[in-house]
Design a protein around this motif. Structure first.
Motif, PDB file in Angstrom:
ATOM      1  N   GLU A 112      -1.508  -0.756  -2.979  1.00  0.00           N
ATOM      2  CA  GLU A 112      -2.740  -0.078  -2.559  1.00  0.00           C
ATOM      3  C   GLU A 112      -3.749  -0.023  -3.706  1.00  0.00           C
ATOM      4  N   GLY A 113      -3.249   0.209  -4.931  1.00  0.00           N
ATOM      5  CA  GLY A 113      -4.145   0.247  -6.084  1.00  0.00           C
ATOM      6  C   GLY A 113      -4.835  -1.086  -6.308  1.00  0.00           C
TER       7      GLY A 113
ATOM      8  N   PRO B 160      -5.253   6.303  -0.515  1.00  0.00           N
ATOM      9  CA  PRO B 160      -4.401   5.222  -1.016  1.00  0.00           C
ATOM     10  C   PRO B 160      -4.394   5.196  -2.534  1.00  0.00           C
ATOM     11  N   ALA B 161      -3.336   4.610  -3.102  1.00  0.00           N
ATOM     12  CA  ALA B 161      -3.171   4.461  -4.551  1.00  0.00           C
ATOM     13  C   ALA B 161      -3.035   5.826  -5.222  1.00  0.00           C
ATOM     14  N   ASN B 162      -3.243   5.866  -6.541  1.00  0.00           N
ATOM     15  CA  ASN B 162      -3.106   7.129  -7.272  1.00  0.00           C
ATOM     16  C   ASN B 162      -4.406   7.454  -8.002  1.00  0.00           C
TER      17      ASN B 162
ATOM     18  N   ARG C   5      -3.074  11.066   2.926  1.00  0.00           N
ATOM     19  CA  ARG C   5      -3.420  10.985   1.511  1.00  0.00           C
ATOM     20  C   ARG C   5      -4.254   9.739   1.224  1.00  0.00           C
TER      21      ARG C   5
ATOM     22  N   GLU D  96       6.956   2.903   0.195  1.00  0.00           N
ATOM     23  CA  GLU D  96       6.560   2.948  -1.213  1.00  0.00           C
ATOM     24  C   GLU D  96       5.833   1.663  -1.593  1.00  0.00           C
ATOM     25  N   HIS D  97       4.515   1.730  -1.620  1.00  0.00           N
ATOM     26  CA  HIS D  97       3.723   0.554  -2.010  1.00  0.00           C
ATOM     27  C   HIS D  97       2.402   0.976  -2.655  1.00  0.00           C
ATOM     28  N   GLU D  98       2.474   2.027  -3.460  1.00  0.00           N
ATOM     29  CA  GLU D  98       1.277   2.578  -4.084  1.00  0.00           C
ATOM     30  C   GLU D  98       0.590   1.557  -4.997  1.00  0.00           C
TER      31      GLU D  98
ATOM     32  N   GLN E  57       2.806  -2.001   5.158  1.00  0.00           N
ATOM     33  CA  GLN E  57       3.027  -0.721   5.837  1.00  0.00           C
ATOM     34  C   GLN E  57       3.972  -0.872   7.029  1.00  0.00           C
TER      35      GLN E  57
ATOM     36  N   CYS F 267      -7.494  -1.507  -3.620  1.00  0.00           N
ATOM     37  CA  CYS F 267      -8.683  -0.690  -3.874  1.00  0.00           C
ATOM     38  C   CYS F 267      -9.575  -1.334  -4.926  1.00  0.00           C
TER      39      CYS F 267
END
Length: 201
Positions: free
Chosen positions: A177-178, A22-24, A20, A172-174, A90, A181
């Protein structure tokens, strides 16, 4: 028979999940919106440049190229630090992640210091946003980018706080990552600004 079919499908689904982005989606919408804003002003820069070739040919030589180069190296190094921070998280190494993110903030502060010194150097040389159309665009683009660096530093700082509080882990580290980015987007924009303003004549 069904289990034999389902098993490869489950493996494929798991593999796709692991790949997937990274981030949302909200972060990516923000990143694309910011890139679109800068792209429009790059377009304006190129159009104005085509109509004022002499001014833009002389412009880069009037800037402090060393300051621009130093800030380019600083931002590239900061992107490396952010990437190492995400990689550390990670692996579940929160303390190491904090060290890398702290390095990113220090480098961001160094960028701001160099940019502030560059603006003072310009002022001492008699250049400001009203000097000519080149300097108008130079100040708009670089100051706008500086504001984005400040926002990025706040975002990294918030990610550091959440890491310290234990909100992120290896799975869980979204949010981290955001933040990464967004910071990479800031660096990408500068990599375009540097040659357009400081190099091309």
């Amino acid at each position: 028979m069904l289990s034999l079919v389902a098993s490869p499908l489950a493996l494929a689904a798991a593999e796709n999940a692991s790949r997937r982005a990274p981030a949302n989606i909200a972060v990516w919408i923000l990143v694309w919106a910011e890139l679109t804003e800068f792209a429009l002003f790059f377009l304006v820069l190129l159009v104005v440049r085509a109509h004022n070739p002499d001014v833009f040919a002389a412009g880069p030589g009037q800037l402090n190229t060393l300051a621009g180069l130093v800030n380019t190296l600083l931002l590239l190094t900061s992107s490396f630090c952010v990437a190492r921070g995400v990689a550390a998280m990670q692996q579940g190494r929160a303390r190491r992640c904090l060290h890398w993110l702290g390095g990113t903030l220090l480098i961001g502060a160094a960028y701001l210091g160099v940019k502030g010194w560059e603006y003072q150097w310009n002022a001492a040389a008699g250049f400001d946003s009203r000097t000519n159309v080149f300097f108008t665009l130079y100040y708009y683009l670089t100051f706008n980018h500086l504001l984005h660096v400040l926002v990025g530093m706040c975002t990294i700082g918030w990610a550091m706080a959440r890491t310290h509080w234990g909100h992120f882990n290896a799975r869980e580290h979204e949010g981290l990552e955001g933040a990464a980015c967004y910071w990479h987007m800031i660096d990408l924009v500068w990599i375009l600004i540097f040659p357009l303003l400081y190099v091309l004549r």
